[in-house]
Design an enzyme around this catalytic site. Structure first.
Site, PDB file in Angstrom:
ATOM      1  N   ASP A 125       0.883  -1.297   0.172  1.00 37.70           N
ATOM      2  CA  ASP A 125       0.149  -0.016  -0.030  1.00 37.70           C
ATOM      3  C   ASP A 125       0.784   1.189  -0.061  1.00 37.70           C
ATOM      4  OD1 ASP A 125      -2.414  -1.447   0.221  1.00 37.70           O
ATOM      5  OD2 ASP A 125      -2.359  -1.736   2.353  1.00 37.70           O
ATOM      6  N   ASP A 141      -7.272  -1.472  -4.389  1.00 32.64           N
ATOM      7  CA  ASP A 141      -8.395  -0.797  -3.488  1.00 32.64           C
ATOM      8  C   ASP A 141      -9.174   0.031  -4.059  1.00 32.64           C
ATOM      9  OD1 ASP A 141      -7.034  -2.558  -1.523  1.00 32.64           O
ATOM     10  OD2 ASP A 141      -5.824  -0.759  -0.698  1.00 32.64           O
TER      11      ASP A 141
END
Length: 171
Positions: A125, A141
């Site tokens: 991430d 995401d």
């Protein structure tokens, strides 16, 4: 009276679905590779001042680190969702192409994160909002979240059109 829903050829529906999924996987994996090679863990870089930083984080769970360490479970969930979306796209002859593309985006996001879980044992991430306290996230995401919201809206419209067509055929 609603216009009858037009049947879309399987090859066109599936091509749209697979093309969208492949594009999302490619964007996701390329962006994660760039983040891993250019960012340093714990050293955020300002992307948009007071809005967004790039901050390398590794996550073994799902959103907000829920289910940390349960990567295999999330891989299985991604496979089940991908199979269900693929089956729906193949089976429903009147599914609109924008809905097929949107489902492909959701699947692509799930596959992108599943690749990370299988290859690295964790998800990369790197988008970190700075204007609110929020989870660090990635391209996959974004496509999963936006794709699900858009798919629900497109599905509702498609379902409404189908119901109107069935009602008009019954008269």
């Amino acid at each position: 009276m609603a216009a009858p829903l037009k049947e879309t050829a399987l090859s066109r529906r599936l091509g749209t679905f697979v093309g969208a999924a492949a594009l999302v996987v490619a964007l996701d994996q390329a962006s994660k590779a760039a983040a891993r090679s250019s960012l340093t863990l714990g050293q955020p870089v300002t992307l948009v001042p007071h809005v967004m930083d790039l901050s390398l984080v590794y996550n073994t769970g799902a959103a907000f680190s829920i289910g940390s360490g349960k990567g295999l479970l999330f891989v299985v969930v991604a496979v089940v969702i991908a199979a269900a979306c693929t089956a729906l796209t193949c089976k429903e002859r009147t599914i609109p192409l924008p809905l097929a593309a949107t489902l492909g985006c959701v699947v692509g996001g799930g596959v992108g994160n599943a690749i990370d879980r299988v290859v690295f044992g964790r998800v990369t991430d790197f988008f970190a909002t700075t204007f609110i306290d929020f989870a660090v996230f990635n391209v996959a995401d974004v496509f999963i979240t936006c794709g699900v919201v858009l798919a629900v809206a497109l599905w509702a419209r498609w379902d409404k059109d189908q119901a109107a067509d069935e009602a008009s055929e019954g008269r």
